[in-house]
Design a protein around this motif. Sequence first.
Motif, PDB file in Angstrom:
ATOM      1  N   ASP A  94       0.798 -27.619  -7.077  1.00 42.62           N
ATOM      2  CA  ASP A  94       1.284 -27.503  -8.455  1.00 42.62           C
ATOM      3  C   ASP A  94       2.806 -27.646  -8.534  1.00 42.62           C
ATOM      4  OD1 ASP A  94      -1.258 -27.183  -9.391  1.00 42.62           O
ATOM      5  OD2 ASP A  94      -1.156 -24.992  -9.523  1.00 42.62           O
ATOM      6  N   ASP A  95       3.494 -27.252  -7.451  1.00 43.54           N
ATOM      7  CA  ASP A  95       4.951 -27.366  -7.434  1.00 43.54           C
ATOM      8  C   ASP A  95       5.390 -28.830  -7.527  1.00 43.54           C
ATOM      9  OD1 ASP A  95       5.446 -24.595  -7.167  1.00 43.54           O
ATOM     10  OD2 ASP A  95       5.033 -24.719  -5.011  1.00 43.54           O
ATOM     11  N   TYR A  96       4.546 -29.746  -7.097  1.00 48.73           N
ATOM     12  CA  TYR A  96       4.903 -31.171  -7.063  1.00 48.73           C
ATOM     13  C   TYR A  96       4.282 -31.962  -8.209  1.00 48.73           C
ATOM     14  CZ  TYR A  96       5.790 -29.735  -2.241  1.00 48.73           C
ATOM     15  OH  TYR A  96       6.218 -29.072  -1.129  1.00 48.73           O
ATOM     16  N   LYS A  97       3.313 -31.328  -8.893  1.00 46.32           N
ATOM     17  CA  LYS A  97       2.516 -32.056  -9.897  1.00 46.32           C
ATOM     18  C   LYS A  97       3.385 -32.764 -10.930  1.00 46.32           C
ATOM     19  CE  LYS A  97      -1.781 -30.738 -11.046  1.00 46.32           C
ATOM     20  NZ  LYS A  97      -2.331 -31.752 -10.232  1.00 46.32           N
ATOM     21  N   ASP A 125      10.674 -23.352   3.247  1.00 45.30           N
ATOM     22  CA  ASP A 125       9.956 -23.923   2.102  1.00 45.30           C
ATOM     23  C   ASP A 125      10.694 -25.147   1.569  1.00 45.30           C
ATOM     24  OD1 ASP A 125       7.958 -22.026   2.203  1.00 45.30           O
ATOM     25  OD2 ASP A 125       8.830 -20.751   0.632  1.00 45.30           O
ATOM     26  N   LEU A 126      12.016 -25.051   1.515  1.00 42.95           N
ATOM     27  CA  LEU A 126      12.833 -26.169   1.029  1.00 42.95           C
ATOM     28  C   LEU A 126      12.646 -27.387   1.928  1.00 42.95           C
ATOM     29  CD1 LEU A 126      14.987 -27.361  -0.862  1.00 42.95           C
ATOM     30  CD2 LEU A 126      16.722 -26.409   0.673  1.00 42.95           C
ATOM     31  N   LYS A 127      12.706 -27.165   3.236  1.00 45.95           N
ATOM     32  CA  LYS A 127      12.528 -28.280   4.182  1.00 45.95           C
ATOM     33  C   LYS A 127      11.144 -28.911   4.018  1.00 45.95           C
ATOM     34  CE  LYS A 127      16.091 -27.700   7.483  1.00 45.95           C
ATOM     35  NZ  LYS A 127      17.088 -28.131   6.518  1.00 45.95           N
ATOM     36  N   GLN A 128      10.126 -28.057   3.860  1.00 48.77           N
ATOM     37  CA  GLN A 128       8.765 -28.551   3.661  1.00 48.77           C
ATOM     38  C   GLN A 128       8.662 -29.320   2.339  1.00 48.77           C
ATOM     39  OE1 GLN A 128       6.231 -28.454   5.949  1.00 48.77           O
ATOM     40  NE2 GLN A 128       5.243 -29.826   4.485  1.00 48.77           N
ATOM     41  N   ALA A 129       9.305 -28.816   1.307  1.00 49.97           N
ATOM     42  CA  ALA A 129       9.287 -29.477  -0.005  1.00 49.97           C
ATOM     43  C   ALA A 129       9.932 -30.856   0.095  1.00 49.97           C
ATOM     44  CB  ALA A 129      10.011 -28.620  -1.044  1.00 49.97           C
TER      45      ALA A 129
END
Length: 186
Positions: free
Chosen positions: A5-8, A153-157
């Motif tokens: 959902d963060d990327y949707k 989380d930022l790196k993964q994002a």
Amino acid sequence: MMTKDDYKVYQEKMKKSIDSVAADFASVRAGRANAAVLDRITVDYYGSPTPIQQIASISSPDPRTLVIQPWDASVLKLIKKAIETSDLGINPADDGRCLRLAFPQLTEERRKELVKQIRKYAENGKVAIRNIRRDAVEAFKKKQKASEITEDDLKQAEKDLQKITDDSCKQLDELLAKKEKELMAV
């Protein structure tokens, strides 16, 4: 932890960019009569720019001809003028009731020009997609600064967003290859 959902929202924006490029591709004629080439042409109908499809019926009696028959005969001249001043490169034949657009066979030179044009559309689409990725990364960096997400989380994002961007660019490349093949095969 990041969720889909963060990327949707960013995926949807990239999808819209791809759809926009696909619409641009559809408006490039490939030597066959296709009503989509008229999509970007508007007529000043009672003071407002109106798409031709909304004031006339468009039919294709054969593969190289489009017939435009306005519902209101008074706009025939306006439609003709709009087509003549567009970048379509076709002069409509006016018989008083309807317009006929005869699509000539594309020359090699014209095909190459059209391929350059669609490549430009594709590149603009990729730029838009990369801008969406940049905006997304900035948004996630702000979240990290505000301690809403961790550095991991930022790196993964960033990694996930790059994958989404690469997939979107790949879709554009596939659309471009298909349209180029269509243009050069005529």
